[in-house]
Design a protein around this motif. Sequence first.
Motif, PDB file in Angstrom:
ATOM      1  N   LEU A  25      -3.693 -32.066  22.769  1.00  0.00           N
ATOM      2  CA  LEU A  25      -4.348 -31.173  22.778  1.00  0.00           C
ATOM      3  C   LEU A  25      -5.596 -31.365  23.607  1.00  0.00           C
ATOM      4  CD1 LEU A  25      -4.398 -30.072  19.163  1.00  0.00           C
ATOM      5  CD2 LEU A  25      -3.426 -28.653  20.964  1.00  0.00           C
ATOM      6  N   ILE A  26      -6.193 -32.406  23.691  1.00  0.00           N
ATOM      7  CA  ILE A  26      -7.392 -32.882  24.562  1.00  0.00           C
ATOM      8  C   ILE A  26      -7.011 -33.236  25.920  1.00  0.00           C
ATOM      9  CG2 ILE A  26      -9.389 -34.361  25.108  1.00  0.00           C
ATOM     10  CD1 ILE A  26      -9.644 -35.046  22.120  1.00  0.00           C
ATOM     11  N   ALA A  27      -5.800 -33.485  26.132  1.00  0.00           N
ATOM     12  CA  ALA A  27      -5.373 -33.576  27.735  1.00  0.00           C
ATOM     13  C   ALA A  27      -4.992 -32.137  28.127  1.00  0.00           C
ATOM     14  CB  ALA A  27      -4.106 -34.366  27.478  1.00  0.00           C
ATOM     15  N   ALA A  28      -4.525 -31.261  27.270  1.00  0.00           N
ATOM     16  CA  ALA A  28      -4.338 -29.854  27.753  1.00  0.00           C
ATOM     17  C   ALA A  28      -5.411 -29.173  28.047  1.00  0.00           C
ATOM     18  CB  ALA A  28      -3.317 -29.147  26.896  1.00  0.00           C
ATOM     19  N   ILE A  29      -6.585 -29.430  27.138  1.00  0.00           N
ATOM     20  CA  ILE A  29      -7.812 -28.722  27.269  1.00  0.00           C
ATOM     21  C   ILE A  29      -8.694 -29.053  28.577  1.00  0.00           C
ATOM     22  CG2 ILE A  29      -9.923 -28.593  26.339  1.00  0.00           C
ATOM     23  CD1 ILE A  29      -8.890 -28.812  23.569  1.00  0.00           C
ATOM     24  N   GLU A  30      -8.552 -30.484  28.926  1.00  0.00           N
ATOM     25  CA  GLU A  30      -9.255 -30.964  29.991  1.00  0.00           C
ATOM     26  C   GLU A  30      -8.276 -30.118  31.429  1.00  0.00           C
ATOM     27  OE1 GLU A  30     -11.719 -31.777  30.130  1.00  0.00           O
ATOM     28  OE2 GLU A  30     -12.137 -33.616  30.996  1.00  0.00           O
ATOM     29  N   LEU A  31      -7.017 -30.232  31.280  1.00  0.00           N
ATOM     30  CA  LEU A  31      -6.342 -29.670  32.352  1.00  0.00           C
ATOM     31  C   LEU A  31      -6.622 -28.077  32.516  1.00  0.00           C
ATOM     32  CD1 LEU A  31      -2.758 -31.524  31.529  1.00  0.00           C
ATOM     33  CD2 LEU A  31      -4.161 -31.963  33.811  1.00  0.00           C
ATOM     34  N   ALA A  32      -6.772 -27.443  31.347  1.00  0.00           N
ATOM     35  CA  ALA A  32      -6.963 -25.893  31.436  1.00  0.00           C
ATOM     36  C   ALA A  32      -8.317 -25.764  32.104  1.00  0.00           C
ATOM     37  CB  ALA A  32      -6.818 -25.520  29.987  1.00  0.00           C
ATOM     38  N   ARG A  33      -9.223 -26.838  31.591  1.00  0.00           N
ATOM     39  CA  ARG A  33     -10.804 -26.770  32.179  1.00  0.00           C
ATOM     40  C   ARG A  33     -10.696 -26.970  33.536  1.00  0.00           C
ATOM     41  NH1 ARG A  33     -15.544 -28.981  31.010  1.00  0.00           N
ATOM     42  NH2 ARG A  33     -14.483 -30.908  31.455  1.00  0.00           N
ATOM     43  N   HIS A  34     -10.005 -27.491  33.948  1.00  0.00           N
ATOM     44  CA  HIS A  34      -9.732 -27.854  35.673  1.00  0.00           C
ATOM     45  C   HIS A  34      -8.997 -26.834  36.243  1.00  0.00           C
ATOM     46  CE1 HIS A  34     -11.733 -31.454  34.553  1.00  0.00           C
ATOM     47  NE2 HIS A  34     -11.987 -31.603  35.783  1.00  0.00           N
ATOM     48  N   GLY A  35      -8.303 -25.901  35.528  1.00  0.00           N
ATOM     49  CA  GLY A  35      -7.793 -24.620  36.282  1.00  0.00           C
ATOM     50  C   GLY A  35      -6.252 -24.550  36.213  1.00  0.00           C
ATOM     51  N   LEU A  36      -5.470 -25.729  35.494  1.00  0.00           N
ATOM     52  CA  LEU A  36      -4.154 -25.784  35.384  1.00  0.00           C
ATOM     53  C   LEU A  36      -3.662 -25.006  34.222  1.00  0.00           C
ATOM     54  CD1 LEU A  36      -4.594 -28.107  37.535  1.00  0.00           C
ATOM     55  CD2 LEU A  36      -2.720 -29.316  36.682  1.00  0.00           C
ATOM     56  N   GLN A  37      -2.380 -24.903  34.070  1.00  0.00           N
ATOM     57  CA  GLN A  37      -1.905 -24.074  33.029  1.00  0.00           C
ATOM     58  C   GLN A  37      -0.796 -25.160  32.269  1.00  0.00           C
ATOM     59  OE1 GLN A  37      -0.697 -20.482  34.880  1.00  0.00           O
ATOM     60  NE2 GLN A  37      -2.167 -19.409  33.549  1.00  0.00           N
ATOM     61  N   PRO A  38      -1.005 -26.103  31.666  1.00  0.00           N
ATOM     62  CA  PRO A  38      -0.027 -27.155  31.385  1.00  0.00           C
ATOM     63  C   PRO A  38       0.680 -26.397  30.229  1.00  0.00           C
ATOM     64  CG  PRO A  38      -2.149 -27.506  30.203  1.00  0.00           C
ATOM     65  CD  PRO A  38      -2.398 -26.498  31.444  1.00  0.00           C
TER      66      PRO A  38
END
Length: 617
Positions: A25-38
Motif C-alpha cells: 500500500l505504501i509503495a502504491a501511495i508513493e507511486l500515485a503521489r508521483h503521478g502513476l496509476q499502479p
Amino acid sequence: MNAQPPAALPARTQVAVVGAGPVGLIAAIELARHGLQPVVLDAKDGIAWSSRATCISRRSLEILDRIGAGPAFAAKALPWSQGRTFHRDRLVFRLDMPHGTDDRHAPFVNLQQFYTEQFLLDRLRALGGDVHWRHRLTGITTDPGSATLALATPEGDRSLRADWVVAADGGRSTLREQMGLDLHGTAYESRYLIADIEVEGVDRPVERNVWFDPPSNPGSTVILHVQPDRIWRIDYQLRDEEDAEAALREENVRARLQAQLDMMGITAPWRLVWRSLYKALALSLDSYRHDRVLFAGDAAHLVPIFGVRGLNSGIDDAHNLGWKLAMVARNAAPAALLDSYHHERRRATRENHAQAIKSTWFMSPPSAGFRIMRDAVLCLAAEHPWASTLINPRQSAAHAYDDSPVIQPDARPTPAGIAPGAPLPNLRLPTGDRHLHDMLAPLGFTLLVFLDRLGPAADALPALADMNLHIVRIGTGQEADVIDRQGRLAERFAAEIYAAYLVRPDQHIAARFAQLEPSAVAAALDIALARTQASRPDGTVAVEQPVLVPPPNNPGAGRLGQESLEHVFAAVSNGIDAAGGAASAPFLARLTLLLAGAVGDADRVLAAVNAARGKSA
Ligand SMILES: Cc1cc2nc3c(=O)[nH]c(=O)nc-3n(C[C@H](O)[C@H](O)[C@H](O)COP(=O)(O)OP(=O)(O)OC[C@H]3O[C@@H](n4cnc5c(N)ncnc54)[C@H](O)[C@@H]3O)c2cc1C
C-alpha cells in the motif's frame, strides 16, 4: 472515504504492485503521489482484521507524514517512549528512549496493523487508487522489457502485463517461489504465542513491559504492549518441549493469560480477541532487484519481531523504492537507480539482522550457553546497573545509506553536521510549531541553503531553481524561509563547514557542499539519480561497507563500555557451548582464575566471588 470499486483490470500497466499489506500500500501511495496509476492486486477479499505489527517507529511516522497518511495515525495510535523489564518480580531494566522538544513524534506509537492497513488504503483511495481484491498471483513470466502476471480472479484467470512489478506479497511470497528465489539466514527455534485481549476499565501506562521467568509462567518470557481500544498485546515464549497446537488451543491460552493477569493484580474482566504462533526468523533474499521485479517488505526479508523491525523496515523499503521506481517508470532516471534500492535496503536488512541477533540473545537465547549467560545478567542486573544495559531491547532506528552508489560522500569526511546518506532530522523550526520536513518539496529534491554562509554564491540560487530544485533558505535575516536567529539549525548542520545540503525525495541527504556552485549541485543530482557514479575520496566507486551495529547509548555500561560488554557476553556464551554440558563448570572455573590473574586485585576478585555466590540461578 472514497469506496468506489477499482476500475476493471487493464491488460497492461506501467507498475503492478502484488500484495496490499502495509508495504504494497505504501509503495502504491508513493507511486500515485508521483503521478502513476499502479495496479494493486491482493489475494484476500479485504483488509486482514488480525493484529500483528503493533509498534511503529518515529522514522516510520515521518514517512507516514510524508505520504499524507500521518493525521489518521496521530489521531488513533498510542505514543510511548519508556519500558520496564522484570526478572521474576524484580525490576532489572528501565528503557528510556530519547524524546525531546525538537521531536514531532514519540520514539514509538502502538497501533493494530489492521488500522495501519485501513488508514493506508484510505490514503490510496484519496489519491484515486484502489486495490483489486481477490486477485491472486499464480505465476509470472518475464522478458527483457516487461513481466506478465498470471492471476486467478473472481472473473476467472486473467493476465496482466507490467513494465515493473513490486513484489510485496509477504513472508510466503508466491513471486519469490515462482521465480525460484530463496531466503537465506537464520531461523530461531524458540516460539512465541501472540495474543490480543480486550481488558475492561484498566488504565495501564503505554510502555514496553517484559518479564523474564515470571511466577505466572516460569522459564518463559512475557511481553506486554497496550494498544488502542483497550486492547493489550501479550506475547509469551513457549517451552521448547511444548506442543504448539495444544498451546494455541483457546483454553490453554486463556489459562496462561489469566496467570499473567493475576500476577499483575488485574482483576477486571477480559476477552480473548486474537491469537497466533510466532517463530523468529532472520532471513533475506540476496538481491531485492530481479530485473523488472522489485522485492519489498516481508517478501524480501524477515526480521525477528524483537526490536520491532518487521513492519518498520518494510515501510522504509516502500518509501525508498516508491520515488525511484516512479522516476524510472517515467524515464526521468535510468534503471540503475533501482539497483541503489537494493543496495541501500539490503544493507539496512543486514543491520537489522545484526541488531536482531543481539535482541534474540535475551528474548530467545539461541543455545544453552547464551541462556546461562542471559540468566546470569538477569540475576545481577538489579544491583549492577552496568550489567542491566545488556537487557536493552535495541529498538528499531533509522538507517544511514552512507555506502550507497547514489550518495555523494564528503570530499573530506567529518562527523560534523548531518552526514550524506543520513535521514534529515525533523527538527522543530525556531518559529511556530512547524518542523524541517514540512519545508521539503512534496515530491522532488530540496536544497537547504544557509544564507549567512553563502556570500556572493547567493547569486547562484536562481540558476539552481532552474534545476527543478526546491530551495529552502535558512538564515538570520528576513529574506530567509526559515529564520534561524539563534543559529540553532546552522549549528546542528555545521553550516560553518557546509553551506548547503541536497535532500532526496525520501528525506535522506544526497550530498552536502562547502561552497555553493551550480556545477557541483548538478553533479550531485546526476549521482543521486544514478546518471553518473559517485567518486569516493579514495577514488573507488561505492562498495558495500561492513555493517556497523552501534550499541544503544549506554553511559551505564561502565568502564568496559557497551560494545565490549556484548563481545564478552557472546564470547563466554560460546565458550560454555563449546565446552558443552558438564564441562561448562570447569570452563567457568578456569575462566574465573584467568580473569582473577588479569585483574590482579584480590579484594576486587573476592568481592565479585561473594556477589556471585549470593545469587540463585
Ligand atoms: C504475529 C505477528 C506479529 C508481528 N508483530 C510485529 C511488530 O510488533 N512490529 C513489527 O514491526 N512487525 C511485526 N510483525 C511483522 C509485520 O506484520 C510484517 O513485517 C508486515 O505485515 C509486513 O508487511 P508486508 O506488506 O510486507 O506483508 P504482509 O502484511 O504479509 O502483506 C502481504 C500481502 O500480500 C498478499 N498476498 C500474498 N500472496 C499473494 C498472492 N499470491 N497474490 C496476491 N496477493 C498476495 C496478502 O494477502 C497480503 O495482503 C508481526 C508479524 C506477525 C505474523
